[in-house]
Design a protein around this motif. Sequence first.
Motif, PDB file in Angstrom:
ATOM      1  N   GLY A 152      87.659  -1.172 -10.250  1.00  0.00           N
ATOM      2  CA  GLY A 152      88.173  -1.712  -8.991  1.00  0.00           C
ATOM      3  C   GLY A 152      87.955  -0.812  -7.795  1.00  0.00           C
ATOM      4  N   GLU A 153      87.333   0.364  -7.998  1.00  0.00           N
ATOM      5  CA  GLU A 153      87.068   1.282  -6.899  1.00  0.00           C
ATOM      6  C   GLU A 153      85.611   1.177  -6.441  1.00  0.00           C
ATOM      7  OE1 GLU A 153      90.244   4.909  -7.591  1.00  0.00           O
ATOM      8  OE2 GLU A 153      88.248   5.106  -8.468  1.00  0.00           O
ATOM      9  N   LEU A 154      85.387   1.532  -5.179  1.00  0.00           N
ATOM     10  CA  LEU A 154      84.057   1.585  -4.605  1.00  0.00           C
ATOM     11  C   LEU A 154      83.669   3.043  -4.342  1.00  0.00           C
ATOM     12  CD1 LEU A 154      84.452  -1.179  -1.866  1.00  0.00           C
ATOM     13  CD2 LEU A 154      83.153  -1.396  -3.999  1.00  0.00           C
ATOM     14  N   PRO A 155      82.435   3.434  -4.625  1.00  0.00           N
ATOM     15  CA  PRO A 155      81.987   4.745  -4.171  1.00  0.00           C
ATOM     16  C   PRO A 155      81.692   4.694  -2.671  1.00  0.00           C
ATOM     17  CG  PRO A 155      80.193   3.617  -5.306  1.00  0.00           C
ATOM     18  CD  PRO A 155      81.407   2.721  -5.401  1.00  0.00           C
ATOM     19  N   VAL A 156      82.281   5.618  -1.925  1.00  0.00           N
ATOM     20  CA  VAL A 156      82.103   5.657  -0.468  1.00  0.00           C
ATOM     21  C   VAL A 156      81.351   6.947  -0.143  1.00  0.00           C
ATOM     22  CG1 VAL A 156      83.260   5.534   1.779  1.00  0.00           C
ATOM     23  CG2 VAL A 156      84.274   4.400  -0.216  1.00  0.00           C
ATOM     24  N   PHE A 157      80.232   6.796   0.581  1.00  0.00           N
ATOM     25  CA  PHE A 157      79.318   7.911   0.801  1.00  0.00           C
ATOM     26  C   PHE A 157      79.290   8.329   2.269  1.00  0.00           C
ATOM     27  CE2 PHE A 157      77.723   5.427  -2.770  1.00  0.00           C
ATOM     28  CZ  PHE A 157      77.466   6.388  -3.731  1.00  0.00           C
ATOM     29  N   TRP A 158      79.436   9.632   2.501  1.00  0.00           N
ATOM     30  CA  TRP A 158      79.316  10.205   3.834  1.00  0.00           C
ATOM     31  C   TRP A 158      78.095  11.120   3.904  1.00  0.00           C
ATOM     32  CZ3 TRP A 158      84.088   8.833   2.069  1.00  0.00           C
ATOM     33  CH2 TRP A 158      84.980   8.244   2.988  1.00  0.00           C
ATOM     34  N   ALA A 159      77.450  11.181   5.062  1.00  0.00           N
ATOM     35  CA  ALA A 159      76.423  12.195   5.291  1.00  0.00           C
ATOM     36  C   ALA A 159      77.036  13.568   5.051  1.00  0.00           C
ATOM     37  CB  ALA A 159      75.880  12.077   6.710  1.00  0.00           C
ATOM     38  N   CYS A 160      76.231  14.487   4.516  1.00  0.00           N
ATOM     39  CA  CYS A 160      76.768  15.763   4.034  1.00  0.00           C
ATOM     40  C   CYS A 160      76.011  16.937   4.621  1.00  0.00           C
ATOM     41  CB  CYS A 160      76.691  15.787   2.507  1.00  0.00           C
ATOM     42  SG  CYS A 160      77.245  17.325   1.746  1.00  0.00           S
ATOM     43  N   GLY A 161      76.739  18.011   4.898  1.00  0.00           N
ATOM     44  CA  GLY A 161      76.160  19.221   5.463  1.00  0.00           C
ATOM     45  C   GLY A 161      75.359  20.056   4.469  1.00  0.00           C
ATOM     46  N   VAL A 162      75.222  19.584   3.230  1.00  0.00           N
ATOM     47  CA  VAL A 162      74.305  20.218   2.293  1.00  0.00           C
ATOM     48  C   VAL A 162      72.876  19.700   2.526  1.00  0.00           C
ATOM     49  CG1 VAL A 162      73.794  20.540  -0.194  1.00  0.00           C
ATOM     50  CG2 VAL A 162      76.132  20.672   0.611  1.00  0.00           C
ATOM     51  N   THR A 163      72.731  18.709   3.398  1.00  0.00           N
ATOM     52  CA  THR A 163      71.398  18.183   3.713  1.00  0.00           C
ATOM     53  C   THR A 163      70.395  19.289   4.064  1.00  0.00           C
ATOM     54  OG1 THR A 163      72.249  16.009   4.375  1.00  0.00           O
ATOM     55  CG2 THR A 163      70.118  16.669   5.284  1.00  0.00           C
ATOM     56  N   PRO A 164      70.761  20.326   4.857  1.00  0.00           N
ATOM     57  CA  PRO A 164      69.782  21.381   5.129  1.00  0.00           C
ATOM     58  C   PRO A 164      69.218  22.049   3.878  1.00  0.00           C
ATOM     59  CG  PRO A 164      71.545  21.523   6.707  1.00  0.00           C
ATOM     60  CD  PRO A 164      71.967  20.496   5.687  1.00  0.00           C
ATOM     61  N   GLN A 165      69.972  22.082   2.781  1.00  0.00           N
ATOM     62  CA  GLN A 165      69.440  22.657   1.552  1.00  0.00           C
ATOM     63  C   GLN A 165      68.392  21.741   0.933  1.00  0.00           C
ATOM     64  OE1 GLN A 165      72.364  24.566  -1.008  1.00  0.00           O
ATOM     65  NE2 GLN A 165      73.813  24.676   0.686  1.00  0.00           N
ATOM     66  N   SER A 166      68.618  20.429   1.037  1.00  0.00           N
ATOM     67  CA  SER A 166      67.612  19.467   0.609  1.00  0.00           C
ATOM     68  C   SER A 166      66.362  19.579   1.477  1.00  0.00           C
ATOM     69  CB  SER A 166      68.196  18.048   0.703  1.00  0.00           C
ATOM     70  OG  SER A 166      67.245  17.060   0.427  1.00  0.00           O
ATOM     71  N   VAL A 167      66.576  19.794   2.779  1.00  0.00           N
ATOM     72  CA  VAL A 167      65.466  19.961   3.713  1.00  0.00           C
ATOM     73  C   VAL A 167      64.701  21.252   3.411  1.00  0.00           C
ATOM     74  CG1 VAL A 167      64.945  20.404   6.158  1.00  0.00           C
ATOM     75  CG2 VAL A 167      66.467  18.529   5.514  1.00  0.00           C
ATOM     76  N   ALA A 168      65.413  22.316   3.056  1.00  0.00           N
ATOM     77  CA  ALA A 168      64.748  23.574   2.699  1.00  0.00           C
ATOM     78  C   ALA A 168      63.837  23.390   1.489  1.00  0.00           C
ATOM     79  CB  ALA A 168      65.789  24.658   2.427  1.00  0.00           C
ATOM     80  N   MET A 169      64.290  22.575   0.522  1.00  0.00           N
ATOM     81  CA  MET A 169      63.466  22.310  -0.652  1.00  0.00           C
ATOM     82  C   MET A 169      62.197  21.543  -0.278  1.00  0.00           C
ATOM     83  SD  MET A 169      66.408  21.120  -3.366  1.00  0.00           S
ATOM     84  CE  MET A 169      67.965  22.013  -3.503  1.00  0.00           C
ATOM     85  N   ALA A 170      62.325  20.641   0.711  1.00  0.00           N
ATOM     86  CA  ALA A 170      61.190  19.806   1.112  1.00  0.00           C
ATOM     87  C   ALA A 170      60.254  20.534   2.074  1.00  0.00           C
ATOM     88  CB  ALA A 170      61.693  18.513   1.743  1.00  0.00           C
ATOM     89  N   ALA A 171      60.819  21.211   3.090  1.00  0.00           N
ATOM     90  CA  ALA A 171      60.009  21.848   4.132  1.00  0.00           C
ATOM     91  C   ALA A 171      59.530  23.241   3.737  1.00  0.00           C
ATOM     92  CB  ALA A 171      60.806  21.924   5.439  1.00  0.00           C
ATOM     93  N   ARG A 172      60.236  23.874   2.799  1.00  0.00           N
ATOM     94  CA  ARG A 172      59.849  25.180   2.234  1.00  0.00           C
ATOM     95  C   ARG A 172      59.653  26.251   3.311  1.00  0.00           C
ATOM     96  NH1 ARG A 172      58.439  24.621  -3.072  1.00  0.00           N
ATOM     97  NH2 ARG A 172      57.222  26.546  -3.046  1.00  0.00           N
ATOM     98  N   PRO A 173      60.654  26.501   4.163  1.00  0.00           N
ATOM     99  CA  PRO A 173      60.534  27.612   5.109  1.00  0.00           C
ATOM    100  C   PRO A 173      60.410  28.932   4.346  1.00  0.00           C
ATOM    101  CG  PRO A 173      62.802  26.851   5.010  1.00  0.00           C
ATOM    102  CD  PRO A 173      61.979  25.861   4.235  1.00  0.00           C
ATOM    103  N   PRO A 174      59.684  29.913   4.895  1.00  0.00           N
ATOM    104  CA  PRO A 174      59.479  31.177   4.178  1.00  0.00           C
ATOM    105  C   PRO A 174      60.775  31.883   3.792  1.00  0.00           C
ATOM    106  CG  PRO A 174      57.990  31.026   6.048  1.00  0.00           C
ATOM    107  CD  PRO A 174      58.943  29.873   6.171  1.00  0.00           C
ATOM    108  N   PHE A 175      61.814  31.731   4.644  1.00  0.00           N
ATOM    109  CA  PHE A 175      63.075  32.426   4.379  1.00  0.00           C
ATOM    110  C   PHE A 175      64.209  31.674   5.056  1.00  0.00           C
ATOM    111  CE2 PHE A 175      66.390  35.528   5.514  1.00  0.00           C
ATOM    112  CZ  PHE A 175      66.640  36.101   4.267  1.00  0.00           C
ATOM    113  N   CYS A 176      65.300  31.489   4.355  1.00  0.00           N
ATOM    114  CA  CYS A 176      66.533  30.977   4.967  1.00  0.00           C
ATOM    115  C   CYS A 176      67.707  31.327   4.065  1.00  0.00           C
ATOM    116  CB  CYS A 176      66.466  29.478   5.244  1.00  0.00           C
ATOM    117  SG  CYS A 176      66.422  28.411   3.780  1.00  0.00           S
TER     118      CYS A 176
END
Length: 266
Positions: free
Chosen positions: A221-245
């Motif tokens: 009877g419950e719904l999963p409710v999703f919010w944008a998350c501030g861990v997104t930059p870590q996902s971006v780091a994996m994709a963009a592969r900056p030399p250092f962060c």
Amino acid sequence: MNQSKMTPINPAHAARLQIRAGEIRGNTAGLAPGYVQGNLMILPKDLAHDFLLFCQRNPQPCPILAVSEPGNPMLPALGHDIDIRTDIPSYRVWKDGVMVSEQSEIGDVWRDDLVSFLLGCSFSFEQALTEAGIPMRHIEQGCNVPMYRTSIQTEPAGVFHGPMVVSMRPMKPADAIRAVQVTSRFPRVHGAPVHIGLPEQIGVQDLQRPDFGDAVAVKEGELPVFWACGVTPQSVAMAARPPFCITHSPGSMLITDLLNHRLASF
């Protein structure tokens, strides 16, 4: 100044002193109730402009609370005596998109060209949800909120791109409606949900296998409710592969002297 003799000026400062002394490690949810917590992204100066533009184009997952001067580890706009090198319980150091270490302070890797970005955190709007009578399952279970990489793509800027990360809280339908109303008042800490129900529509195949944080029970009877998350930059780091962060470890936030209720837009 001897940290052990420093007198805390408020509960947030007291928590930071404990973190700095190594007395608190791991998840900061529930620490210093009422005070704003922030996600961290530290980058070399030559990538800072691109990341600032990325945040401006993606304000839900990356709402900016403060940006430091290059090489300056202090963040006076966010609180008394904040030192970004020591005041988060756990950091992640990344090279070319790969996490190379997880450590309790970053003085050994600090550089004069580093710029710190502090981003809003959903722990802040959780106070408002709790005050509205909406239970938080991960708090009830004493664990970190579950977070998932999604098929929702962020708006690219410079070298930065990648999928959005979301945090999830299971709720009864009536509570989910109320949660939309409550969190819409807090755009600086992610605002309203980005998705409700049907997790497969945003690329989340198994709620019991989060990419970050801990799984929580989703009851009948419950719904999963999703919010944008501030861990997104870590996902971006994996994709963009900056030399250092450097980032925070998921769930291990900077506790600021700002008050949650002061971030409400109305």
